[in-house]
Design a protein around this motif. Sequence first.
Motif, PDB file in Angstrom:
ATOM      1  N   TYR A   1       0.815  -1.210   0.000  1.00 45.20           N
ATOM      2  CA  TYR A   1       0.000   0.000   0.000  1.00 45.20           C
ATOM      3  C   TYR A   1       0.854   1.268   0.000  1.00 45.20           C
ATOM      4  N   TYR A   2       0.335   2.279  -0.697  1.00 45.77           N
ATOM      5  CA  TYR A   2       0.927   3.613  -0.663  1.00 45.77           C
ATOM      6  C   TYR A   2       0.614   4.274   0.686  1.00 45.77           C
ATOM      7  N   PRO A   3       1.233   5.437   0.965  1.00 49.14           N
ATOM      8  CA  PRO A   3       0.973   6.111   2.254  1.00 49.14           C
ATOM      9  C   PRO A   3      -0.497   6.410   2.519  1.00 49.14           C
ATOM     10  N   ASP A   4      -1.306   6.624   1.465  1.00 40.46           N
ATOM     11  CA  ASP A   4      -2.730   6.895   1.687  1.00 40.46           C
ATOM     12  C   ASP A   4      -3.555   5.617   1.801  1.00 40.46           C
ATOM     13  N   GLY A   5      -2.877   4.462   1.807  1.00 42.92           N
ATOM     14  CA  GLY A   5      -3.573   3.195   1.972  1.00 42.92           C
ATOM     15  C   GLY A   5      -4.065   2.564   0.694  1.00 42.92           C
ATOM     16  N   SER A   6      -3.834   3.192  -0.461  1.00 43.42           N
ATOM     17  CA  SER A   6      -4.287   2.608  -1.725  1.00 43.42           C
ATOM     18  C   SER A   6      -3.306   1.544  -2.210  1.00 43.42           C
ATOM     19  N   PHE A   7      -3.776   0.689  -3.083  1.00 46.20           N
ATOM     20  CA  PHE A   7      -3.020  -0.469  -3.555  1.00 46.20           C
ATOM     21  C   PHE A   7      -1.750  -0.044  -4.283  1.00 46.20           C
ATOM     22  N   ALA A   8      -0.607  -0.651  -3.904  1.00 45.45           N
ATOM     23  CA  ALA A   8       0.686  -0.279  -4.485  1.00 45.45           C
ATOM     24  C   ALA A   8       1.388  -1.449  -5.173  1.00 45.45           C
ATOM     25  N   GLY A   9       0.719  -2.582  -5.264  1.00 44.37           N
ATOM     26  CA  GLY A   9       1.356  -3.727  -5.911  1.00 44.37           C
ATOM     27  C   GLY A   9       1.363  -4.943  -4.999  1.00 44.37           C
ATOM     28  N   ILE A  10       2.142  -5.942  -5.396  1.00 45.43           N
ATOM     29  CA  ILE A  10       2.138  -7.225  -4.701  1.00 45.43           C
ATOM     30  C   ILE A  10       3.551  -7.682  -4.412  1.00 45.43           C
ATOM     31  N   ASN A  11       3.782  -8.103  -3.171  1.00 43.48           N
ATOM     32  CA  ASN A  11       5.004  -8.850  -2.908  1.00 43.48           C
ATOM     33  C   ASN A  11       4.630 -10.317  -2.735  1.00 43.48           C
ATOM     34  N   GLU A  12       5.479 -11.174  -3.271  1.00 41.78           N
ATOM     35  CA  GLU A  12       5.232 -12.613  -3.226  1.00 41.78           C
ATOM     36  C   GLU A  12       6.369 -13.285  -2.472  1.00 41.78           C
ATOM     37  N   ILE A  13       6.002 -14.190  -1.571  1.00 44.27           N
ATOM     38  CA  ILE A  13       6.976 -15.010  -0.867  1.00 44.27           C
ATOM     39  C   ILE A  13       6.754 -16.461  -1.289  1.00 44.27           C
ATOM     40  N   VAL A  14       7.810 -17.102  -1.757  1.00 41.08           N
ATOM     41  CA  VAL A  14       7.743 -18.495  -2.180  1.00 41.08           C
ATOM     42  C   VAL A  14       8.732 -19.290  -1.332  1.00 41.08           C
ATOM     43  N   PHE A  15       8.291 -20.385  -0.740  1.00 41.74           N
ATOM     44  CA  PHE A  15       9.211 -21.177   0.069  1.00 41.74           C
ATOM     45  C   PHE A  15       8.695 -22.603   0.217  1.00 41.74           C
ATOM     46  N   ASN A  16       9.614 -23.484   0.577  1.00 40.06           N
ATOM     47  CA  ASN A  16       9.273 -24.865   0.877  1.00 40.06           C
ATOM     48  C   ASN A  16       8.838 -24.947   2.334  1.00 40.06           C
ATOM     49  N   PHE A  17       7.569 -25.186   2.569  1.00 44.00           N
ATOM     50  CA  PHE A  17       7.021 -25.194   3.920  1.00 44.00           C
ATOM     51  C   PHE A  17       7.409 -26.455   4.696  1.00 44.00           C
ATOM     52  N   LYS A  18       7.827 -27.494   4.004  1.00 41.85           N
ATOM     53  CA  LYS A  18       8.067 -28.792   4.647  1.00 41.85           C
ATOM     54  C   LYS A  18       9.123 -28.715   5.754  1.00 41.85           C
ATOM     55  N   PRO A  19      10.306 -28.124   5.528  1.00 40.56           N
ATOM     56  CA  PRO A  19      11.291 -28.061   6.620  1.00 40.56           C
ATOM     57  C   PRO A  19      10.788 -27.284   7.836  1.00 40.56           C
ATOM     58  N   TRP A  20      10.009 -26.225   7.606  1.00 39.28           N
ATOM     59  CA  TRP A  20       9.455 -25.441   8.705  1.00 39.28           C
ATOM     60  C   TRP A  20       8.456 -26.285   9.497  1.00 39.28           C
ATOM     61  N   LEU A  21       7.643 -27.035   8.775  1.00 39.96           N
ATOM     62  CA  LEU A  21       6.662 -27.888   9.424  1.00 39.96           C
ATOM     63  C   LEU A  21       7.355 -28.982  10.239  1.00 39.96           C
ATOM     64  N   ASP A  22       8.353 -29.617   9.637  1.00 37.12           N
ATOM     65  CA  ASP A  22       9.077 -30.680  10.339  1.00 37.12           C
ATOM     66  C   ASP A  22       9.755 -30.144  11.602  1.00 37.12           C
ATOM     67  N   TRP A  23      10.362 -28.973  11.481  1.00 39.23           N
ATOM     68  CA  TRP A  23      11.029 -28.357  12.638  1.00 39.23           C
ATOM     69  C   TRP A  23      10.028 -28.071  13.753  1.00 39.23           C
ATOM     70  N   TYR A  24       8.883 -27.507  13.389  1.00 32.03           N
ATOM     71  CA  TYR A  24       7.870 -27.175  14.393  1.00 32.03           C
ATOM     72  C   TYR A  24       7.381 -28.435  15.102  1.00 32.03           C
ATOM     73  N   LEU A  25       7.104 -29.489  14.356  1.00 31.96           N
ATOM     74  CA  LEU A  25       6.617 -30.725  14.955  1.00 31.96           C
ATOM     75  C   LEU A  25       7.657 -31.334  15.887  1.00 31.96           C
ATOM     76  N   GLN A  26       8.914 -31.282  15.457  1.00 33.06           N
ATOM     77  CA  GLN A  26       9.983 -31.840  16.284  1.00 33.06           C
ATOM     78  C   GLN A  26      10.147 -31.042  17.573  1.00 33.06           C
ATOM     79  N   GLU A  27      10.124 -29.713  17.463  1.00 37.30           N
ATOM     80  CA  GLU A  27      10.318 -28.865  18.632  1.00 37.30           C
ATOM     81  C   GLU A  27       9.177 -28.988  19.637  1.00 37.30           C
ATOM     82  N   THR A  28       7.975 -29.236  19.157  1.00 41.13           N
ATOM     83  CA  THR A  28       6.803 -29.270  20.038  1.00 41.13           C
ATOM     84  C   THR A  28       6.392 -30.691  20.411  1.00 41.13           C
ATOM     85  N   GLY A  29       7.066 -31.684  19.825  1.00 40.98           N
ATOM     86  CA  GLY A  29       6.723 -33.066  20.134  1.00 40.98           C
ATOM     87  C   GLY A  29       5.400 -33.511  19.552  1.00 40.98           C
TER      88      GLY A  29
END
Length: 404
Positions: free
Chosen positions: A340-368
Amino acid sequence: MKKFVGIVGSNAELSYNRKLLEFIRRHFKTKFELELLEIDQVPMFNQDEDWQESFQLRYLYNKITRADGVIIATPEHNHTITAALKSVLEWLSYKVHPFESKPVMIVGASYYDQGTSRAQVHLRKILDAPGVNAYTLPGNEFLLGKAKEAFDNEGNIINEGTVNFLESCLDNFVKYVDVVSHLKKPKPIEPEDLTASHPIATTITEIDPDDPDWLEKAAELTGAVSGDTYVKLDNGLLTVNQLNMFLKAMPFELTYSDDNNQFLYYNASHQDPDTMLAKRVPSQVGNRLSTVHNSLPANRMKNVEWVVGTLRNGNQEYVRTIVPGSPEGIINTHNYQAMYYPDGSFAGINEIVFNFKPWLDWYLQETGQYLAGGKVATMPSADATSGASQAGGQADATSGASEH
């Protein structure tokens, strides 16, 4: 977590209603996010004038449109709401209607025992008027009387019973927002121009967006800084080299396209494109989104339009997808986030792409913990939270994810 906006119903510098909203924002921050909106710079309503000439009105419109709910804190002046708040509601119900089908909760603080009871009754009638059409939470009145004595020096409400009652009112509003969300109709999506044919203030019009040397030519034309030149950011001072190192070190593939649908940046230029979850190459920088996705079939291009239009309209603040058919050990996750621009209007898109599997495995391991069945379930479609698959398949907006 739900995102609410709180409207300070007074244009006074000292306002107990502002104090009340600030207390709600701090004390209940684990229940929802609350952003305070001011009305002190809004001109008196005049139908002969253009509402868009007021920065604060544009800001209010954009913030209210995207919020999950609105909390209005109203004073009471002569048994009714302030002229400033009435004027704001008139502006935002004449040519634009951000309150339509929006869940609203009313609170109020005043010097006297009755709180703002009469102002709140009047405000409910206004919010129900044609052109406003808000969904105002019935009952659930929070009236803070004797406001001068109600707060301590840190701005906290002193009386524990009052805080507990306020919490119950806010809990009811959160549940009400859940119910009302099913009644919300998204704004219709207009055909999205993916050819970047409507230049904005930052568009470089002298160079063809599809020129494979766009980056070098555009940098030379604009005198863009590089190397160890410092860049002052909102909360930091970095050199261009430091910025590049910072972004390249992110454990995600990042992209950015502006609101003219021109693809302007990706961070993983140090990687082999064939190893990326969303394949990109340097010659794509500057391209029209239609060019970035020119290998897609027509129905998939419609998905790109749907994602961009959904975020542009404020129907959703983000779209998330999981790309099906990924190799074993990879959950190819894409998050498209509106900017968003300073007035709150649409300014474009940021995209995040990642492999969720390692994050999921880490979370499950840490929390049991472990997943039911002992493995990640196969996703039947490229749709997680957004409904993107309703557009006909995978929702790929700014990336070349579908090419991989």
